[in-house]
Scaffold this motif. Sequence first.
Motif, short mmCIF file in Angstrom:
data_model
loop_
_atom_site.label_atom_id
_atom_site.label_comp_id
_atom_site.label_asym_id
_atom_site.label_seq_id
_atom_site.Cartn_x
_atom_site.Cartn_y
_atom_site.Cartn_z
N UNK A 50 0.84 -1.21 0.00
CA UNK A 50 0.00 0.00 0.00
C UNK A 50 0.87 1.26 0.00
N UNK A 51 1.87 1.28 0.89
CA UNK A 51 2.73 2.45 0.99
C UNK A 51 3.57 2.64 -0.28
N UNK A 52 3.97 1.55 -0.90
CA UNK A 52 4.73 1.63 -2.15
C UNK A 52 3.86 2.23 -3.25
N UNK A 53 2.60 1.82 -3.33
CA UNK A 53 1.70 2.37 -4.33
C UNK A 53 1.42 3.85 -4.07
N UNK A 54 1.24 4.22 -2.82
CA UNK A 54 1.04 5.63 -2.47
C UNK A 54 2.25 6.45 -2.93
N UNK A 55 3.44 5.92 -2.69
CA UNK A 55 4.67 6.58 -3.15
C UNK A 55 4.64 6.79 -4.66
N UNK A 56 4.22 5.76 -5.37
CA UNK A 56 4.15 5.84 -6.83
C UNK A 56 3.12 6.85 -7.31
N UNK A 57 1.95 6.84 -6.69
CA UNK A 57 0.89 7.78 -7.08
C UNK A 57 1.37 9.22 -6.88
N UNK A 58 2.09 9.46 -5.82
CA UNK A 58 2.57 10.82 -5.54
C UNK A 58 3.55 11.32 -6.61
N UNK A 59 4.23 10.42 -7.31
CA UNK A 59 5.14 10.85 -8.39
C UNK A 59 4.37 11.53 -9.52
N UNK A 60 3.07 11.22 -9.63
CA UNK A 60 2.25 11.79 -10.70
C UNK A 60 2.04 13.29 -10.52
N UNK A 61 2.24 13.81 -9.31
CA UNK A 61 2.02 15.23 -9.05
C UNK A 61 2.95 16.13 -9.86
N UNK A 62 3.99 15.57 -10.42
CA UNK A 62 4.93 16.34 -11.24
C UNK A 62 4.39 16.65 -12.63
N UNK A 87 -11.45 -1.19 -1.43
CA UNK A 87 -10.24 -0.71 -2.10
C UNK A 87 -9.18 -0.33 -1.06
N UNK A 88 -7.94 -0.08 -1.53
CA UNK A 88 -6.87 0.24 -0.60
C UNK A 88 -6.24 1.63 -0.81
N UNK A 89 -6.16 2.12 -2.05
CA UNK A 89 -5.52 3.41 -2.34
C UNK A 89 -6.40 4.17 -3.32
N UNK A 90 -6.43 5.49 -3.15
CA UNK A 90 -7.23 6.35 -4.02
C UNK A 90 -6.40 7.56 -4.45
#
Length: 132
Positions: A50-62, A87-90
């Motif tokens: 979950x935390x790895x996916x959150x990390x990945x989603x945050x890269x999209x902010x660029x 679900x787990x991440x949004x």
Amino acid sequence: MIRRKFLTSAAGLTAGTAVAAMPMSIAADKKQLVHHVFFWLKNPDSVEDRDKLVEGVKTLSKIETIRKMHVGVLASTEKRDVVDTSWQVSELMFFDDTVGQKTYQDHPIHQAFIKNYGHLWAKVVVYDVAEV
């Protein structure tokens, strides 16, 4: 004559202030597009995944066409029949328009996100919403 000039100037200032105070969405008559994505992990009980996916989603902010972004996980609220807790991440993103959202879809950062983090999710559901 001086009074008439004063009243004309005051009316102009008042009208200008009213336009300046209008929200941008009304002044520009622009309709935003909201992109809401829900992810179901292959390992739903894995905090690490979950935390790895959150990390990945945050890269999209660029990506430059994203105007606002919120990344979240399931909240600990009361259980109700109308609340989906599967679900787990949004991710919730706001774009100026469909062109901005299309730019995001095709952007190399988004494509890298799918390539580098896609192995973590079993299911993805997207809701694209046009402002009315």
